[in-house]
Design a protein around this motif. Structure first.
Motif, PDB file in Angstrom:
ATOM      1  N   MET A  33      27.412  35.909  33.956  1.00 31.67           N
ATOM      2  CA  MET A  33      28.222  34.826  34.232  1.00 31.67           C
ATOM      3  C   MET A  33      29.451  34.371  33.344  1.00 31.67           C
ATOM      4  O   MET A  33      30.511  34.283  33.746  1.00 31.67           O
ATOM      5  CB  MET A  33      27.291  33.476  34.248  1.00 31.67           C
ATOM      6  N   HIS A  34      29.250  34.712  31.879  1.00 34.20           N
ATOM      7  CA  HIS A  34      30.235  34.607  31.223  1.00 34.20           C
ATOM      8  C   HIS A  34      31.389  35.584  31.346  1.00 34.20           C
ATOM      9  O   HIS A  34      32.375  35.175  30.918  1.00 34.20           O
ATOM     10  CB  HIS A  34      29.489  34.705  29.840  1.00 34.20           C
ATOM     11  N   ASP A  35      30.736  36.740  31.828  1.00 29.92           N
ATOM     12  CA  ASP A  35      32.009  37.816  31.837  1.00 29.92           C
ATOM     13  C   ASP A  35      33.000  37.654  32.872  1.00 29.92           C
ATOM     14  O   ASP A  35      33.843  38.134  33.234  1.00 29.92           O
ATOM     15  CB  ASP A  35      31.259  39.158  31.935  1.00 29.92           C
ATOM     16  N   ILE A  36      32.392  36.600  34.290  1.00 25.30           N
ATOM     17  CA  ILE A  36      33.045  36.519  35.233  1.00 25.30           C
ATOM     18  C   ILE A  36      34.706  36.104  34.904  1.00 25.30           C
ATOM     19  O   ILE A  36      35.716  36.664  35.695  1.00 25.30           O
ATOM     20  CB  ILE A  36      32.571  35.617  36.209  1.00 25.30           C
ATOM     21  N   VAL A  37      34.726  35.315  33.875  1.00 28.22           N
ATOM     22  CA  VAL A  37      36.255  34.765  33.583  1.00 28.22           C
ATOM     23  C   VAL A  37      36.982  36.145  33.063  1.00 28.22           C
ATOM     24  O   VAL A  37      38.138  36.267  33.844  1.00 28.22           O
ATOM     25  CB  VAL A  37      36.079  33.857  32.561  1.00 28.22           C
ATOM     26  N   HIS A  38      36.447  37.118  32.699  1.00 35.79           N
ATOM     27  CA  HIS A  38      37.331  38.340  32.050  1.00 35.79           C
ATOM     28  C   HIS A  38      37.433  38.990  33.430  1.00 35.79           C
ATOM     29  O   HIS A  38      38.549  39.629  33.642  1.00 35.79           O
ATOM     30  CB  HIS A  38      36.769  38.975  30.807  1.00 35.79           C
ATOM     31  N   GLU A  39      36.323  39.225  33.902  1.00 34.71           N
ATOM     32  CA  GLU A  39      36.242  40.303  35.288  1.00 34.71           C
ATOM     33  C   GLU A  39      37.277  39.944  36.375  1.00 34.71           C
ATOM     34  O   GLU A  39      37.807  40.746  36.733  1.00 34.71           O
ATOM     35  CB  GLU A  39      34.699  40.342  35.886  1.00 34.71           C
ATOM     36  N   LEU A  40      37.306  38.581  36.305  1.00 30.72           N
ATOM     37  CA  LEU A  40      38.297  38.274  37.589  1.00 30.72           C
ATOM     38  C   LEU A  40      39.790  37.962  36.925  1.00 30.72           C
ATOM     39  O   LEU A  40      40.508  37.303  37.830  1.00 30.72           O
ATOM     40  CB  LEU A  40      37.533  36.842  38.368  1.00 30.72           C
ATOM     41  N   ASP A  41      40.010  38.012  35.586  1.00 29.55           N
ATOM     42  CA  ASP A  41      41.055  37.898  34.952  1.00 29.55           C
ATOM     43  C   ASP A  41      41.648  36.285  35.090  1.00 29.55           C
ATOM     44  O   ASP A  41      42.825  35.955  35.436  1.00 29.55           O
ATOM     45  CB  ASP A  41      42.012  38.689  35.649  1.00 29.55           C
ATOM     46  N   LEU A  42      40.610  35.388  35.114  1.00 26.45           N
ATOM     47  CA  LEU A  42      40.920  34.032  35.401  1.00 26.45           C
ATOM     48  C   LEU A  42      41.800  33.495  34.283  1.00 26.45           C
ATOM     49  O   LEU A  42      42.100  32.244  34.296  1.00 26.45           O
ATOM     50  CB  LEU A  42      39.675  33.250  35.537  1.00 26.45           C
ATOM     51  N   ASN A  43      41.770  34.066  33.072  1.00 20.90           N
ATOM     52  CA  ASN A  43      42.615  33.530  32.138  1.00 20.90           C
ATOM     53  C   ASN A  43      44.004  33.895  32.149  1.00 20.90           C
ATOM     54  O   ASN A  43      44.752  33.562  31.098  1.00 20.90           O
ATOM     55  CB  ASN A  43      41.831  33.956  30.579  1.00 20.90           C
ATOM     56  N   THR A  44      44.438  34.810  32.970  1.00 24.27           N
ATOM     57  CA  THR A  44      45.776  35.101  33.057  1.00 24.27           C
ATOM     58  C   THR A  44      46.428  33.951  33.484  1.00 24.27           C
ATOM     59  O   THR A  44      46.351  33.447  34.959  1.00 24.27           O
ATOM     60  CB  THR A  44      45.961  36.215  34.079  1.00 24.27           C
ATOM     61  N   ARG A  45      47.356  33.168  32.701  1.00 23.45           N
ATOM     62  CA  ARG A  45      48.068  32.109  33.297  1.00 23.45           C
ATOM     63  C   ARG A  45      49.431  32.215  33.144  1.00 23.45           C
ATOM     64  O   ARG A  45      50.228  31.457  32.493  1.00 23.45           O
ATOM     65  CB  ARG A  45      47.572  30.727  32.450  1.00 23.45           C
ATOM     66  N   ILE A  46      49.893  33.028  34.042  1.00 20.42           N
ATOM     67  CA  ILE A  46      51.507  33.250  34.143  1.00 20.42           C
ATOM     68  C   ILE A  46      51.908  32.459  35.197  1.00 20.42           C
ATOM     69  O   ILE A  46      53.293  32.553  35.406  1.00 20.42           O
ATOM     70  CB  ILE A  46      51.868  34.683  34.096  1.00 20.42           C
TER      71      ILE A  46
END
Lengths: 185, 318
Positions: free
Chosen positions: B301-314
């Motif tokens: 669950m924690h890795d989902i943010v990285h897996e779906l690249d949700l931290n790319t805020r461009i």
């Protein structure tokens, strides 16, 4: 005995459905193209602000800025075909991408809030145009299938409908992560 | 993910303490159920020898004793369960990411479950627990266990019979999506009904669901049907890259996931076979691989943010 009229009615209903569906698909293609146009206009409207902000901080990018302004002028001009507009947008996109690379040499500009907002909005518009183009291609493919496939092809030939060509995918759509590259370049 | 997490001395000490409590609960449970069994047997034995009244009195007393014992231990079991979740699972979460917290009594409300539109069926019975919240860089997220069911009723010769069916038994993940959007986009597993609806939507006007979105990724289309009230926005959200990532995420699950994009959030439903983050009662807490399954779900669950690249805020959303 009652089965025969039921089958006939069912065929008539499905036939009307397919006829309407074909017309609906043609209208969807028109709508999808208008949507690209709206997105392009939104993007072109960003250019004056972008040029103005960049001009304040840079000394050697005059040629690029002039080129971008000229391209916008052409794209916004009267009697420009949609195909030309798309081609001009691609040239403009490439020029802005080049400009974003040069921005690395101007730390003050890179830190400017206005510029950062414009950069994000530009990236956003790029993806919105890509989405609108994909939507257009999807509607054209659905329409073409209906025109070519039996039994809806019967109605298509009655209405004189022809197949349409899809838009070629841009380098951005093929790479699809280019927006990120724009920032990291 | 470290599988030797329980070697952590602080957690080890808690587990040793909880193990004593667990043994007490398990032995008391056995005692209570044993008393009920003995009570029932004594009623039958007494009745077969013609002493039904005596059997009922003595057997009934033993059964009541068993019920009282079970009732008393139930409170202790609830405390044991809460401590395990707060102290052991809580420590496991902090081990993964110090920002993660657990609230065992909270969850994803039924209102939010309905609002997410992940499933077309409205639940008749709903249970949620173990809310875990966190934030990675700019992306806030939370997830919780959910068991949503609907009922059907059949008429039998013995009267009306109610049957319960799962809508979802598993985990719902909610994350702040990295792009602005206004409409609603839903991705559901492709089953026969959804495929038929999509075919009618495509081929026969006035029939079927007109909100079906036809995407270019064949692999994605094999597993999912996408619905949206905005065709362009659906494609703006579901870029080719995100479709690929959702496909990879789905491959890691044994059942097809469902997703929705509503009100700035991304909802993902993961159907799972078991109830996670629960302490054992009849098995020891001190085995080294005790938390392996829980830890693998938590890191997934924690890795989902990285897996779906949700931290790319461009984009314009900060």
């Amino acid at each position: 005995m009652i089965i025969v009229p039921i089958i006939v009615i069912a065929f008539v209903i499905i036939g009307i459905g397919m006829y309407n569906s074909l017309i609906g698909k043609k209208n969807q293609v028109t709508n999808a193209f208008s949507a690209i146009d709206v997105m392009l206009k939104k993007r072109f409207d960003l250019i004056p602000n972008l040029v103005e902000v960049v001009k304040q901080y840079t000394q050697y990018e005059g040629d690029t800025l002039t080129k971008i302004t000229e391209l916008r002028g052409k794209a916004m001009g009267a009697n420009v075909s949609e195909a030309d507009k798309l081609a001009l947008d691609q040239q403009m996109g490439a020029a802005v991408k080049g400009l974003m690379v040069s921005v690395e040499n101007y730390p003050d500009l890179k830190a400017n809030t206005n510029f950062l907002n414009l950069q994000s909005t530009w990236t956003e518009s790029e993806e919105q145009i890509a989405a609108a183009r994909r939507n257009y291609n999807a509607t054209v493919t659905t329409y073409n299938n209906a025109v070519m496939m039996f039994p809806s092809s019967i109605f298509a030939s009655m209405l004189g409908y022809q197949t349409m060509s899809v838009l070629e995918s841009t380098a951005e759509e093929r790479q699809n992560v280019n927006a990120k590259d724009l920032f990291n370049s | 993910m470290p599988t030797n997490f329980t070697i952590n001395p602080a957690v080890e000490a808690i587990l040793v303490e909880l193990e004593v409590q667990r043994k007490h609960i398990s032995s008391t449970n056995i005692k209570g159920w044993g008393a009920i069994l003995v009570g029932v047997i004594s009623i039958f034995v007494a009745a077969s020898f013609g002493g039904l009244i005596i059997g009922l009195i003595t057997g009934g007393a033993i059964i009541i004793y068993g019920i009282v014992v079970l009732n008393k231990i139930a409170k202790e079991a609830a405390i044991y369960k809460r401590r395990f979740k707060n102290d052991v699972i809580g420590a496991a979460l902090r081990n993964i990411d110090p920002n993660l917290t657990i609230n065992p009594n909270d969850g994803i409300s039924e209102t939010e479950f309905r609002f997410s539109q992940l499933f077309p069926t409205t639940p008749d019975r709903y249970f949620t627990e173990d809310l875990i919240t966190g934030k990675i860089d700019k992306t806030s997220f939370y997830f919780a266990e959910v068991h949503a069911e609907y009922k059907t009723e059949t008429q039998t010769k013995n009267g009306k019979q109610t049957h319960w069916h799962d809508i979802l038994k598993g985990i719902i993940f909610v994350g702040d999506f990295n792009k602005h959007f206004n409409g609603i986009t839903i991705i559901r597993p492709k089953d026969f009904g959804a495929s038929l609806g999509a075919w009618f939507a495509k081929n026969v006007y006035s029939f079927g669901d007109k909100n079906v979105v036809e995407l270019e990724n064949d692999e994605f289309n094999k597993n999912f049907v996408v619905y949206s009230n905005d065709q362009i926005e659906a494609r703006y959200i579901l870029t080719p890259a995100l479709m690929e990532r959702i496909g990879v995420l789905n491959q890691r699950c044994s059942n097809t996931i469902s997703l929705s994009f509503i009100n700035a959030n991304m909802y993902i439903a993961f159907p799972l076979a078991k109830n996670y983050f629960e302490p054992p009662i009849y098995k020891t807490l001190l085995k080294p691989n005790l938390l392996d399954e829980d830890l693998s779900v938590l890191s997934f669950m924690h890795d989902i943010v990285h897996e779906l690249d949700l931290n790319t805020r461009i984009w314009t959303k900060a």
